[in-house]
Design an enzyme around this catalytic site. Structure first.
Site, PDB file in Angstrom:
ATOM      1  N   TYR A 283      -2.375  -0.358  10.218  1.00  9.76           N
ATOM      2  CA  TYR A 283      -1.888  -0.218   8.185  1.00  9.76           C
ATOM      3  C   TYR A 283      -0.895  -0.420   8.194  1.00  9.76           C
ATOM      4  O   TYR A 283      -0.392  -1.555   6.812  1.00  9.76           O
ATOM      5  CB  TYR A 283      -3.292  -0.299   8.042  1.00  9.76           C
TER       6      TYR A 283
ATOM      7  N   SER B 113       0.692  -1.663  -0.236  1.00  9.52           N
ATOM      8  CA  SER B 113       0.363   0.068   0.121  1.00  9.52           C
ATOM      9  C   SER B 113       0.910   1.253   0.358  1.00  9.52           C
ATOM     10  O   SER B 113       1.741   1.001   0.956  1.00  9.52           O
ATOM     11  CB  SER B 113      -1.086   0.353   1.325  1.00  9.52           C
TER      12      SER B 113
HETATM   13  P1  NAP Z   1     -11.558  -5.966   0.024  1.00  2.79           P
HETATM   14  O1  NAP Z   1     -12.453  -5.272  -1.282  1.00  2.79           O
HETATM   15  O2  NAP Z   1     -11.703  -5.506   1.555  1.00  2.79           O
HETATM   16  O3  NAP Z   1     -11.439  -7.232   0.085  1.00  2.79           O
HETATM   17  C1  NAP Z   1     -10.714  -7.960   0.550  1.00  2.79           C
HETATM   18  C2  NAP Z   1     -10.599  -9.379   0.550  1.00  2.79           C
HETATM   19  O4  NAP Z   1      -9.466  -9.881   1.773  1.00  2.79           O
HETATM   20  C3  NAP Z   1     -11.678 -10.298   0.279  1.00  2.79           C
HETATM   21  O5  NAP Z   1     -11.619 -10.947  -1.047  1.00  2.79           O
HETATM   22  C4  NAP Z   1     -11.770 -10.650   2.111  1.00  2.79           C
HETATM   23  O6  NAP Z   1     -11.965 -12.599   2.195  1.00  2.79           O
HETATM   24  C5  NAP Z   1     -10.138 -11.414   1.892  1.00  2.79           C
HETATM   25  N1  NAP Z   1      -9.576 -10.983   2.881  1.00  2.79           N
HETATM   26  C6  NAP Z   1      -9.726 -10.112   3.952  1.00  2.79           C
HETATM   27  N2  NAP Z   1      -9.162 -11.043   5.383  1.00  2.79           N
HETATM   28  C7  NAP Z   1      -8.516 -12.176   5.148  1.00  2.79           C
HETATM   29  C8  NAP Z   1      -7.854 -13.532   5.780  1.00  2.79           C
HETATM   30  N3  NAP Z   1      -7.410 -13.415   7.296  1.00  2.79           N
HETATM   31  N4  NAP Z   1      -7.830 -14.558   5.163  1.00  2.79           N
HETATM   32  C9  NAP Z   1      -8.572 -14.792   4.013  1.00  2.79           C
HETATM   33  N5  NAP Z   1      -8.604 -13.773   2.754  1.00  2.79           N
HETATM   34  C10 NAP Z   1      -9.104 -11.986   3.445  1.00  2.79           C
HETATM   35  O7  NAP Z   1      -9.670  -4.896  -0.199  1.00  2.79           O
HETATM   36  P2  NAP Z   1      -9.049  -4.636  -1.853  1.00  2.79           P
HETATM   37  O8  NAP Z   1      -9.839  -3.364  -1.614  1.00  2.79           O
HETATM   38  O9  NAP Z   1      -9.792  -5.544  -2.297  1.00  2.79           O
HETATM   39  O10 NAP Z   1      -7.950  -4.952  -1.190  1.00  2.79           O
HETATM   40  C11 NAP Z   1      -6.795  -6.113  -1.610  1.00  2.79           C
HETATM   41  C12 NAP Z   1      -5.292  -5.405  -0.957  1.00  2.79           C
HETATM   42  O11 NAP Z   1      -4.722  -4.042  -1.240  1.00  2.79           O
HETATM   43  C13 NAP Z   1      -5.343  -5.554   0.404  1.00  2.79           C
HETATM   44  O12 NAP Z   1      -3.916  -5.934   0.721  1.00  2.79           O
HETATM   45  C14 NAP Z   1      -5.532  -4.014   0.482  1.00  2.79           C
HETATM   46  O13 NAP Z   1      -4.884  -4.364   1.856  1.00  2.79           O
HETATM   47  C15 NAP Z   1      -4.621  -3.835  -0.354  1.00  2.79           C
HETATM   48  N6  NAP Z   1      -4.526  -1.846  -0.757  1.00  2.79           N
HETATM   49  C16 NAP Z   1      -6.408  -1.788  -1.026  1.00  2.79           C
HETATM   50  C17 NAP Z   1      -6.057   0.005  -1.098  1.00  2.79           C
HETATM   51  C18 NAP Z   1      -7.224   0.097  -1.819  1.00  2.79           C
HETATM   52  O14 NAP Z   1      -7.839   1.480  -1.653  1.00  2.79           O
HETATM   53  N7  NAP Z   1      -8.680  -0.553  -1.566  1.00  2.79           N
HETATM   54  C19 NAP Z   1      -5.153   0.741  -1.370  1.00  2.79           C
HETATM   55  C20 NAP Z   1      -4.343   0.015  -0.889  1.00  2.79           C
HETATM   56  C21 NAP Z   1      -3.875  -1.581  -1.072  1.00  2.79           C
HETATM   57  P3  NAP Z   1     -13.769 -12.835   2.304  1.00  2.79           P
HETATM   58  O15 NAP Z   1     -14.563 -11.567   1.763  1.00  2.79           O
HETATM   59  O16 NAP Z   1     -13.965 -13.719   2.058  1.00  2.79           O
HETATM   60  O17 NAP Z   1     -13.672 -11.941   3.382  1.00  2.79           O
END
Ligand code: NAP
Length: 246
Positions: free
Chosen positions: A157, A143
């Protein structure tokens, strides 16, 4: 045989976009999820309807036995993993460090740091030439918070993603001679459900005003960078910022 990619947390958001793009590029994809089986099944169905190969595999990345079982399932059903995408990650409610409970920080580090380490361990056992493997790639989803710091929002985080940056640097050097590349994509604000889960559902609406490019990113724009790093044969230890210029 198609190359095999495991993507943690691939039921929605960045993970789901990466799974769909990977299948289009010819990977057999393991769509990992923690609790939302319906969403993971939907991603698998979309890939299959497009002629691709995918399976949904449940495993909470804080559960070592479940991670080991997930890799064994993939060995049996798709073959030895070629690319691991450490994508699963969480934020928590907006808050200051002097308000954070032990349980909150502990959970953050377990999901965002310990999980990726144990998944990397299982991948290296299968990929490394030292263990009889053919090499491979690990792509972490970090991130922009790791260099911005998350003050007043989620320093825990940001620090967890800082650990991923450092892991990338060290692990890339550790396994470079064994055919494995390790890189990290560092997204800025991306349009997914993570903001609502952190109690900040409006973030995608307001963030555009502070991003030099004037807009937030789309999950497919991160997937694109993940897929590039999966195949960028001379790139390792890289932190690739995909954040609209923050
Ligand atoms: P999201 O829409 O909240 O989706 C998160 C995914 O992670 C879901 O499929 C969830 O599964 C899964 N997950 C959460 N905890 C888990 C665990 N303990 N074991 C296995 N799976 C787990 O998130 P996203 O925005 O796509 O984020 C994906 C990655 O990008 C993360 O690492 C996040 O920190 C990073 N990121 C995101 C952003 C942003 O703005 N979106 C920015 C910077 C970095 P379930 O649905 O089955 O619970």
């Amino acid at each position: 045989m198609k190359p095999v990619m495991i993507i943690t947390g691939a039921g929605r958001g960045i993970g789901a976009a990466t799974a769909i793009m990977a299948a289009q590029k010819g990977y057999a994809v393991a769509v990992n999820y923690r609790s939302d089986k319906a969403s993971a099944d939907k991603v698998v169905a979309e890939i299959e309807s497009d002629g691709g190969r995918a399976i949904a595999v449940q495993a909470d990345v804080v559960d070592e036995a479940a991670i080991v079982a997930m890799f064994e399932t993939v060995d049996r059903e798709l073959g030895r993993v070629d690319v691991l995408v450490n994508n699963a990650g969480v934020v928590d409610q907006i808050g200051r460090v002097d308000e954070m409970s032990f349980e909150r920080v502990d959970r953050m580090m377990k999901i965002n740091v310990v999980g990726p380490f144990i998944c990397a361990r299982e991948a290296i056992k299968r990929m490394s030439t030292r263990h009889g493997g053919n090499g491979g790639a690990i792509v972490n989803v970090g991130s922009a918070a790791s260099h911005l710091g998350g003050a007043g929002e989620y320093v825990d985080y940001a620090a967890s993603k800082g650990a991923i940056d450092t892991m990338t640097e060290g692990l890339a050097k550790e396994v470079a001679g064994e055919g494995i590349r390790v890189n990290t994509v560092r997204p800025g604000v991306i349009r997914t459900t993570i903001h609502a889960s952190g109690g900040n559902p409006d973030k995608p609406n307001v963030a555009g005003s502070v991003i030099p490019m004037g807009r937030i990113g789309e999950p497919e724009e991160i997937a694109n960078a993940v897929l590039w790093l999966a195949e960028a044969g001379f790139t390792t230890g890289a932190l690739v910022d995909v954040d609209g210029g923050v």
